[in-house]
Design an enzyme around this catalytic site. Structure first.
Site, PDB file in Angstrom:
ATOM      1  CE  LYS A  70       0.336   4.837  -3.209  1.00 50.55           C
ATOM      2  NZ  LYS A  70      -1.098   4.599  -3.420  1.00 50.55           N
ATOM      3  CD  GLU A 104      11.331  -7.820  -2.470  1.00 51.94           C
ATOM      4  OE1 GLU A 104      11.137  -8.719  -3.245  1.00 51.94           O
ATOM      5  OE2 GLU A 104      12.624  -7.703  -2.014  1.00 51.94           O
ATOM      6  CB  CYS A 113       4.915 -10.948  -6.531  1.00 56.12           C
ATOM      7  SG  CYS A 113       5.014 -11.482  -4.981  1.00 56.12           S
ATOM      8  CD  GLU A 127       3.466  -9.785 -12.318  1.00 60.48           C
ATOM      9  OE1 GLU A 127       3.492  -8.545 -12.438  1.00 60.48           O
ATOM     10  OE2 GLU A 127       3.764 -10.357 -11.391  1.00 60.48           O
TER      11      GLU A 127
HETATM   12  P1  NAD Z   1       1.493  -0.843  -9.004  1.00 61.57           P
HETATM   13  O1  NAD Z   1       3.116  -0.857  -9.491  1.00 61.57           O
HETATM   14  O2  NAD Z   1       0.499  -0.580  -9.990  1.00 61.57           O
HETATM   15  O3  NAD Z   1       1.278  -0.035  -7.667  1.00 61.57           O
HETATM   16  C1  NAD Z   1       2.014  -0.548  -6.424  1.00 61.57           C
HETATM   17  C2  NAD Z   1       1.918   0.855  -5.504  1.00 61.57           C
HETATM   18  O4  NAD Z   1       2.585   1.795  -6.366  1.00 61.57           O
HETATM   19  C3  NAD Z   1       0.344   1.279  -5.417  1.00 61.57           C
HETATM   20  O5  NAD Z   1       0.210   1.755  -4.050  1.00 61.57           O
HETATM   21  C4  NAD Z   1       0.295   2.507  -6.420  1.00 61.57           C
HETATM   22  O6  NAD Z   1      -0.767   3.429  -5.940  1.00 61.57           O
HETATM   23  C5  NAD Z   1       1.681   3.125  -6.113  1.00 61.57           C
HETATM   24  N1  NAD Z   1       2.009   3.815  -7.329  1.00 61.57           N
HETATM   25  C6  NAD Z   1       1.583   3.964  -8.715  1.00 61.57           C
HETATM   26  N2  NAD Z   1       2.123   4.504  -9.461  1.00 61.57           N
HETATM   27  C7  NAD Z   1       2.883   5.288  -8.599  1.00 61.57           C
HETATM   28  C8  NAD Z   1       3.932   6.259  -8.934  1.00 61.57           C
HETATM   29  N3  NAD Z   1       3.996   6.955 -10.250  1.00 61.57           N
HETATM   30  N4  NAD Z   1       4.879   7.011  -7.857  1.00 61.57           N
HETATM   31  C9  NAD Z   1       4.756   6.133  -6.656  1.00 61.57           C
HETATM   32  N5  NAD Z   1       3.783   5.216  -6.420  1.00 61.57           N
HETATM   33  C10 NAD Z   1       3.231   4.818  -7.568  1.00 61.57           C
HETATM   34  O7  NAD Z   1       1.273  -2.448  -8.738  1.00 61.57           O
HETATM   35  P2  NAD Z   1      -0.130  -3.348  -8.327  1.00 61.57           P
HETATM   36  O8  NAD Z   1      -0.768  -3.422  -9.397  1.00 61.57           O
HETATM   37  O9  NAD Z   1      -0.717  -2.614  -6.970  1.00 61.57           O
HETATM   38  O10 NAD Z   1       0.570  -4.489  -7.762  1.00 61.57           O
HETATM   39  C11 NAD Z   1       0.963  -5.716  -8.626  1.00 61.57           C
HETATM   40  C12 NAD Z   1       2.181  -5.772  -8.732  1.00 61.57           C
HETATM   41  O11 NAD Z   1       3.098  -5.990  -7.546  1.00 61.57           O
HETATM   42  C13 NAD Z   1       2.694  -6.984  -9.405  1.00 61.57           C
HETATM   43  O12 NAD Z   1       3.514  -6.818 -10.657  1.00 61.57           O
HETATM   44  C14 NAD Z   1       3.318  -7.877  -8.631  1.00 61.57           C
HETATM   45  O13 NAD Z   1       4.145  -8.997  -8.877  1.00 61.57           O
HETATM   46  C15 NAD Z   1       3.802  -7.105  -7.722  1.00 61.57           C
HETATM   47  N6  NAD Z   1       4.070  -7.469  -6.453  1.00 61.57           N
HETATM   48  C16 NAD Z   1       5.635  -7.718  -6.072  1.00 61.57           C
HETATM   49  C17 NAD Z   1       5.725  -8.468  -4.611  1.00 61.57           C
HETATM   50  C18 NAD Z   1       7.183  -8.857  -4.359  1.00 61.57           C
HETATM   51  O14 NAD Z   1       7.554  -9.046  -2.958  1.00 61.57           O
HETATM   52  N7  NAD Z   1       8.064  -8.947  -5.406  1.00 61.57           N
HETATM   53  C19 NAD Z   1       4.749  -8.630  -3.919  1.00 61.57           C
HETATM   54  C20 NAD Z   1       3.397  -8.125  -4.149  1.00 61.57           C
HETATM   55  C21 NAD Z   1       3.119  -7.947  -5.495  1.00 61.57           C
END
Ligand code: NAD
Length: 491
Positions: free
Chosen positions: A175, A250, A284, A385
């Site tokens: 997804k 992650e 991230c 963050e």
């Molecule tokens: P997010 O947590 O809002 O969303 C991530 C994914 O989860 C999306 O596909 C979203 O649709 C899905 N999602 C949202 N709610 C959900 C639920 N209840 N159940 C299952 N899936 C759900 O994050 P974002 O805003 O898209 O991305 C930014 C975040 O990602 C930042 O915190 C960043 O640090 C982190 N990030 C971490 C890494 C790493 O490798 N550690 C890499 C890239 C980004």
């Protein structure tokens, strides 16, 4: 206008509910694509297709055949680099130059590495005290894995999950983030062209709360690889308790980038700027807290500010743009809120903080690269963050204080250290509580290098052999080799 559909069982199809949503280009605010809005029914169909592929054609392929498919798609990413870079630029708002020179080649490079890893040696033999028995392990695929990806590096992060799952013999239902689906669906098209057996890869676009939750709780999904925010990661962990599903997560970070007075000054300043501004700070591992030794603090703040002032902010499609747009109106508002909070909490604004003015920015979501100085590590802008082009500078007196401030965070994803003192490098590398430490560099990525999250930045690791192990489950085997029946207490 482009149209993107779900990819289930080797075919592009509409969502069961027939709904679609619009994908917006952050550079102009214009609608650039119509995307199928998947739901729980689509997830169930995709999981069934994945299970059938695992039990059937895909599961019967040799590792060499799997390697062939992954390697072929890596070449196709290079062949279609221009299109992929354009889609990534349109979805995320990142400069076309960055998408072309970083996101796309890195994705091809990683997928090629996963193709080599289909034959990675996995397993061990364990010496036993009884010579009649031998003990060895098998590391086997789960079957169906779920992948959930955020919006900041959609192509690269999809490749990490698809590559890890397919290299180890699993099938995947993935997804992408709702706002950045295009390159993941283009990737599905490439896998279909490379003759991936139907059902081995499925892509469901749509809202996290419905698609993501249905995926994590589907009983056929035995493992979920999630990348995203710590808040959503917590929710995924809760959901995983339902079927005791294995989860690799992650999450976010608030990484310290530490400059000592004995550092190479130019190298350190360049590291500070690239550390925060890759992908406009929507990264991230962004080095978002700049810790600087007091004796060079003002010089570093001035040098970073003048670098920020020299960067070209502009339309993502423009070849000369160095800083593009923020991914969405919502993220723009969140970053601006943090900037206002920084001012209200008394941090010294050195550069940026506004949306740039001018016709070329109309309709889009742009923010000047922003530097706050004299920040205390207790301020909100140093603790949370921000996920945008906002750097906070914090002075420190000595090594012990640098380490204390660096580790005073709930996160533990990355750290950077700039120094020319070898003994100090050794002490800092050991003392920093993060999964990655960069020394005299920042933001480098290699498929071979594991990327673990400490503390609230995640569990396990993605990438590298450690990341690959997340996609296999361990089976221990004890085998009788003497040919004798089991003795029964001397009988
Ligand atoms: P997010 O947590 O809002 O969303 C991530 C994914 O989860 C999306 O596909 C979203 O649709 C899905 N999602 C949202 N709610 C959900 C639920 N209840 N159940 C299952 N899936 C759900 O994050 P974002 O805003 O898209 O991305 C930014 C975040 O990602 C930042 O915190 C960043 O640090 C982190 N990030 C971490 C890494 C790493 O490798 N550690 C890499 C890239 C980004």
């Amino acid at each position: 206008m482009r149209e993107f559909k779900l990819f289930i069982n080797g075919e592009f199809c509409d969502a069961a509910g027939g709904e679609t949503y619009e994908s917006i280009h952050p550079g102009t605010g214009e609608v650039v694509a119509s995307v199928a809005k998947g739901g729980a029914e689509d997830v169930a169909r995709a999981c069934a297709a994945a299970q059938a592929a695992f039990d059937g054609e895909w599961g019967a392929l040799s590792s060499a055949e799997r390697a062939g498919i992954l390697g072929t798609v890596a070449c196709m990413i290079e062949r279609d680099a221009e299109e992929l870079a354009e889609l990534e630029m349109l979805d995320v708002g990142k400069p076309i130059n960055e998408a072309t020179n970083i996101d796309v080649p890195v994705a091809a490079n990683y997928l090629r590495w996963y193709s080599q890893m289909t034959n990675a040696p996995m397993g061990e033999t364990i010496p036993l005290p009884n010579p009649a028995n031998i003990d060895y392990s098998l590391w086997q695929p789960y079957g169906v894995c779920g992948g959930i990806v955020p919006w900041n590096f959609p192509l690269f992060l999809a490749v990490l999950k698809i590559g890890g799952a397919l290299a180890t013999g699993n099938c995947m239902v993935i997804k992408p983030a709702g706002i950045t689906p295009m390159t993941t669906l283009k990737l599905a098209e490439l896998f279909a062209e490379a003759n991936l057996p139907e059902g081995a890869l499925n892509v469901i676009t749509g809202p996290g709360a419905t698609v993501g939750e249905a995926l994590v709780t589907d009983p056929r999904v035995r493992m979920v690889s999630f990348t995203g925010s710590t808040a959503t990661g917590r929710r995924i962990l809760e959901l995983a308790t339902r079927n005791i599903t294995d989860v690799s997560i992650e999450l976010g970070g608030k990484s310290p980038n530490i400059i000592f007075a004995d550092a190479d000054f130019d190298q350190a300043v360049a590291g500070a700027v690239f550390g925060i501004l890759l992908n406009n700070g929507q990264n991230c591992i962004a080095g978002s807290r700049l810790l600087v030794e007091e004796s060079i603090y003002e010089d570093v703040v001035d040098a970073v500010a003048s670098k920020l002032a020299s960067l070209r902010i502009g339309q993502p499609a423009d070849e000369s743009t160095q800083l593009g747009a923020i991914v969405s109106r919502e993220q723009f508002g969140k970053i601006m809120g943090y900037i206002e909070q920084g001012k209200a909490e008394g941090a010294r604004l050195v550069h940026g903080s506004k949306a740039p003015e001018g016709e070329q920015f109309a309709g889009g979501f742009f923010i000047e690269p922003t530097l706050f100085a004299d920040v205390s590590n207790q301020m909100t802008i140093a603790r949370e963050e921000i996920f945008g082009p906002v750097l906070v500078a914090i002075p420190f007196a000595d090594e012990a204080e640098a380490l204390r401030i660096a580790n005073d965070t709930p996160y533990g994803l990355g750290s950077g250290v700039f120094t020319t003192n070898a003994d100090r490098i050794e002490r800092m590398v050991r003392g920093l509580q993060s999964g990655t430490v960069y020394v005299n560099t920042y933001n480098q990525v290699y498929p071979q290098s594991p990327f673990p999250g400490w503390k609230q930045s995640g569990n396990g690791a993605e990438r590298g052999l450690q990341g690959l192990y997340a996609y296999v489950r361990y089976k221990n085997v004890i085998q009788e080799v003497s040919g004798a029946p089991i003795g029964w207490f001397g009988a």
